[in-house]
Design an enzyme around this catalytic site. Structure first.
Site, PDB file in Angstrom:
ATOM      1  N   ASP A 121      -9.540  -7.978   6.944  1.00 45.89           N
ATOM      2  CA  ASP A 121      -8.654  -6.912   6.454  1.00 45.89           C
ATOM      3  C   ASP A 121      -9.331  -6.150   5.313  1.00 45.89           C
ATOM      4  O   ASP A 121      -9.445  -4.926   5.382  1.00 45.89           O
ATOM      5  CB  ASP A 121      -7.290  -7.482   6.032  1.00 45.89           C
ATOM      6  N   LYS A 128      -5.382   1.753   7.875  1.00 41.43           N
ATOM      7  CA  LYS A 128      -6.441   0.936   8.452  1.00 41.43           C
ATOM      8  C   LYS A 128      -5.961  -0.503   8.580  1.00 41.43           C
ATOM      9  O   LYS A 128      -5.155  -0.929   7.757  1.00 41.43           O
ATOM     10  CB  LYS A 128      -7.739   1.009   7.634  1.00 41.43           C
ATOM     11  N   ILE A 188       0.826  -1.211   0.000  1.00 37.02           N
ATOM     12  CA  ILE A 188       0.000   0.000   0.000  1.00 37.02           C
ATOM     13  C   ILE A 188       0.858   1.258   0.000  1.00 37.02           C
ATOM     14  O   ILE A 188       0.489   2.272  -0.595  1.00 37.02           O
ATOM     15  CB  ILE A 188      -1.014   0.001   1.174  1.00 37.02           C
ATOM     16  N   SER A 205      12.179   1.226   6.758  1.00 35.28           N
ATOM     17  CA  SER A 205      11.881  -0.109   6.251  1.00 35.28           C
ATOM     18  C   SER A 205      13.015  -1.037   6.614  1.00 35.28           C
ATOM     19  O   SER A 205      14.188  -0.660   6.529  1.00 35.28           O
ATOM     20  CB  SER A 205      11.709  -0.073   4.727  1.00 35.28           C
ATOM     21  N   ARG A 206      12.643  -2.256   7.000  1.00 35.17           N
ATOM     22  CA  ARG A 206      13.673  -3.229   7.343  1.00 35.17           C
ATOM     23  C   ARG A 206      14.335  -3.773   6.087  1.00 35.17           C
ATOM     24  O   ARG A 206      15.445  -4.276   6.132  1.00 35.17           O
ATOM     25  CB  ARG A 206      13.061  -4.373   8.143  1.00 35.17           C
TER      26      ARG A 206
END
Ligand code: NAP
Length: 313
Positions: A168, A90, A14, A36-37
């Site tokens: 979800d 969300k 997303i 971000s990993r």
């Protein structure tokens, strides 16, 4: 106008599909960092944890959290404690209580907290709400059916506790229903089909009634192949012409009354979310609405569990 210096946390589907292009197109925002990993972005400061970003000399006004729900509270709390405004993807959290904690923390610190419900910005939703405002609802039918293998490939978190499974996407339907229906509604029964190797449901049937007793039936399905459906159908009484049917299809993008298409338009859901966030920050306000998540929590409280076949991606 000084842009809001924004950091994006979590560079998954997303973030890439919606957040990055919308931020780039909105002059009220400047993307100053990504957290971000596993991934980085050309020309933008990169950190592997939010704590590292907050300890750095990169100046940030706000963070947008695009991770799955399970780590969201810890990240949001860290950001608020550091004096940053927070946009929550969300669902706004893994539990209702943690969102309440964030609401209180943001209020204490006079920071903006936004629970985003992108489907409420789908093209037909505002008109549907206006059209329904003075109507007597007879019944509501929600069909939210999609192929999880197409829309959520490799998203192991969705099957873990707190990942919501078919809720979800289903919570998007509930975010629309809570926005357009003129009366509150509540759950009376639910069945949750949970694969034997997963912690969250792959299908769900939900029965609600609204405050005047009108039935609302929702069916969420993650195993839909072929045509996908993200539809809400509301039957209303009309004294002059008999009953009428309002339908929102394509996730709220198209609005129909008695099969006549009244509204459709280009996808601008995330542009709407960032517009709202910029206004909230400018107005030193928050927007915290947990009503869709509350319905999901109710389903997990009241729902009857049925063991479904193992899900193998
Ligand atoms: P995703 O593709 O799996 O991306 C989530 C990203 O979050 C990962 O790439 C990972 O990024 C990061 N992350 C941080 N902590 C994590 C953890 N404990 N487990 C897994 N990932 C973690 O998921 P997504 O589809 O972008 O969804 C993220 C959120 O957006 C969800 O709450 C979802 O409901 C919402 N959303 C998704 C869509 C959609 O169409 N996919 C639409 C609207 C809303 P790094 O590897 O970069 O750290």
């Amino acid at each position: 106008m000084t842009p809001i210096r924004l950091a994006l946390v979590g560079l998954g589907k997303i973030a890439r599909d919606q957040h990055l292009p919308v931020i780039a197109a909105d002059p009220r925002f400047e993307l100053v960092a990504v957290v971000s990993r596993n991934a980085d972005l050309d020309g933008v400061a990169h950190f592997t944890t939010l704590a590292e970003l907050l300890a750095s000399d990169v100046a940030v006004d706000a963070v947008s959290l695009c991770t799955p729900p399970q780590p969201r509270h810890a990240l949001a709390h860290l950001a608020l404690a550091a004096g940053k405004h927070v946009m929550l993807e969300k669902p706004p959290g893994a539990t209702l209580s943690e969102v309440e904690d964030l609401r209180l923390t943001a209020a204490e610190r006079a920071l903006t907290l936004q629970t985003t419900w992108h489907s409420r910005y789908a093209h037909g939703v505002a008109s549907a709400r206006e059209w329904l405002a003075d109507k007597t609802i007879k019944s509501v039918r929600i069909d939210w059916r999609e192929d999880v293998r197409v829309w959520h490939p490799g998203q192991a978190w969705i099957w873990e506790a707190g990942g919501l499974g078919v809720f979800d996407p289903g919570i998007n339907a509930l975010s629309i229903a809570t926005a357009i229906l003129p009366r509150p509604f509540f759950l009376t029964a639910a069945t949750l089909h949970v694969p034997e190797n997963c912690q969250s449901p792959i299908q769900a049937e939900l029965d609600f009634v609204d405050a005047a007793g009108a039935p609302i039936r929702a069916e969420f399905d993650f195993l839909q192949t072929g045509p996908q459906s993200w539809d809400i159908r509301v039957e209303v009484e009309d004294e002059d012409t008999g009953n009428k049917v309002l339908k929102l299809s394509h996730g709220g993008a198209k609005l129909w009354v008695d099969d006549v298409l009244l509204r459709e338009g280009p996808d601008a859901e995330y542009a709407g979310l960032y517009d709202a966030f910029a206004r909230l920050v400018a107005g030193k306000a928050s927007d915290v609405d947990v009503s869709p998540l509350r319905h999901v929590a109710d389903a997990f409280l009241l729902g009857r569990r049925v063991v479904a076949p193992a899900f193998i991606e």
